[in-house]
Enzyme design. Structure first.
Site, PDB file in Angstrom:
ATOM      1  N   ILE A  63      40.670 109.335  35.360  1.00  0.00           N
ATOM      2  CA  ILE A  63      41.014 110.516  36.152  1.00  0.00           C
ATOM      3  C   ILE A  63      41.623 111.558  35.219  1.00  0.00           C
ATOM      4  CG2 ILE A  63      42.366 111.448  38.067  1.00  0.00           C
ATOM      5  CD1 ILE A  63      42.360 108.670  39.321  1.00  0.00           C
TER       6      ILE A  63
ATOM      7  N   LYS B 188      32.509 126.782  38.686  1.00  0.00           N
ATOM      8  CA  LYS B 188      32.440 125.833  39.804  1.00  0.00           C
ATOM      9  C   LYS B 188      31.033 125.777  40.409  1.00  0.00           C
ATOM     10  CE  LYS B 188      36.693 124.343  39.687  1.00  0.00           C
ATOM     11  NZ  LYS B 188      37.008 122.929  39.374  1.00  0.00           N
TER      12      LYS B 188
ATOM     13  N   TYR C   5      35.840 131.630  37.200  1.00  0.00           N
ATOM     14  CA  TYR C   5      36.068 130.439  38.030  1.00  0.00           C
ATOM     15  C   TYR C   5      34.861 130.179  38.926  1.00  0.00           C
ATOM     16  CZ  TYR C   5      38.641 127.133  40.974  1.00  0.00           C
ATOM     17  OH  TYR C   5      39.057 126.004  41.649  1.00  0.00           O
TER      18      TYR C   5
ATOM     19  N   VAL D 141      44.815 124.804  47.699  1.00  0.00           N
ATOM     20  CA  VAL D 141      45.738 123.668  47.638  1.00  0.00           C
ATOM     21  C   VAL D 141      46.967 124.094  46.844  1.00  0.00           C
ATOM     22  CG1 VAL D 141      46.032 121.275  46.901  1.00  0.00           C
ATOM     23  CG2 VAL D 141      43.800 122.052  47.711  1.00  0.00           C
TER      24      VAL D 141
END
Length: 261
Positions: free
Chosen positions: A13, A157, A153, A186
């Site tokens: 991770i 993505k 960004y 988030v």
């Protein structure tokens, strides 16, 4: 055994020291996985104290051969890799095509797209040999929209979604799955990754009405994200588990319906 059990799985991770990466690492450990956590920042000390199944590896994954070295370290310790979660990422300053700086573009593309590709490449030989493996890429609402973030960004993505689909189809007959989660806003420390000298206020103002459709507001009217890191972590855990064994090449929004617009 809990739902979406990860008992005895070995997981890499990235971005394990904060935000979604930290929440995912803790959840995986709680569900029985051994986690090889990678971050450029400091070790999450609480995890190291609470779980003997956590191994921390500090490195800058944008450096040459860093991904290969990290994967080799994990294999050296565990002799296998069952799960790769590409979670580490940075944001941009809402720069548009007419204001983007090369430095910002190169940094965002390297961390958000090139590094995940390098890690997938490094993990695939072990997964192919095992004839099993699961990859989960942390993408974004900006993976499917051009109206909520800056150019760098958004491009990075979108690219990560394309890479996810490509890997899913290419290796779907070899027991390897590749999916992505697409979180909405988030509350993490990703905002600290913005190079504020490149912040484009006009770009931000163009995207903010779309962002406002997703977030709540505090008493002063400032935007407050409504999706928690733990919400995203649970989605990642599901896609990493055998509960989702026939889900491959999927893009799963975790954004309370923001993806519907």
């Amino acid at each position: 055994m809990s739902i979406s059990s990860l008992q005895d799985k070995v997981a890499i991770i990235t971005g394990c020291s904060s935000g979604i990466g930290l929440a995912t690492t803790r959840l995986f450990l709680e569900r029985g996985a051994s986690v090889f956590g990678i971050d450029i920042g400091a070790q999450p000390q609480k995890l190291a104290e609470d779980f003997s199944t956590f191994t921390f590896y500090q490195t800058n994954l944008t450096e040459s051969q860093a991904a290969e070295h990290a994967v080799a370290k994990c294999i050296g310790k565990h002799n296998r890799i069952d799960i790769l979660v590409n979670c580490a990422g940075v944001s941009d300053g809402f720069s548009s095509a007419d204001t983007i700086h090369d430095e910002e573009l190169e940094k965002v593309m390297a961390i958000n797209l090139t590094v995940p590709i390098h890690l997938m490449k490094a993990c695939l030989p072990a997964m192919k040999e095992q004839k099993s493996g699961t990859i989960v890429n942390v993408a974004s609402k900006a993976s499917i929209s051009g109206a909520c973030s800056g150019l760098a960004y958004t491009a990075s993505k979108h690219g990560l979604v394309g890479a996810t689909k490509n890997v899913a189809w290419r290796f779907h007959q070899e027991g390897i799955r590749c999916n992505a989660v697409l979180p909405g806003g988030v509350p993490t420390n990703i905002a600290s990754s913005v190079q504020m000298e490149h912040f484009d206020s006009a770009g931000f103002n163009a995207f903010f009405p779309v962002i406002q459709l997703h977030v709540s507001k505090d008493s002063e009217g400032a935007p407050v994200p409504i999706i928690g890191a733990d919400d995203v972590a649970r989605g990642i855990a599901f896609l990493s588990s055998d509960e989702s064994k026939m889900i491959n090449g999927a893009m799963i929004p975790i954004d309370n319906a923001w993806s519907t617009i």
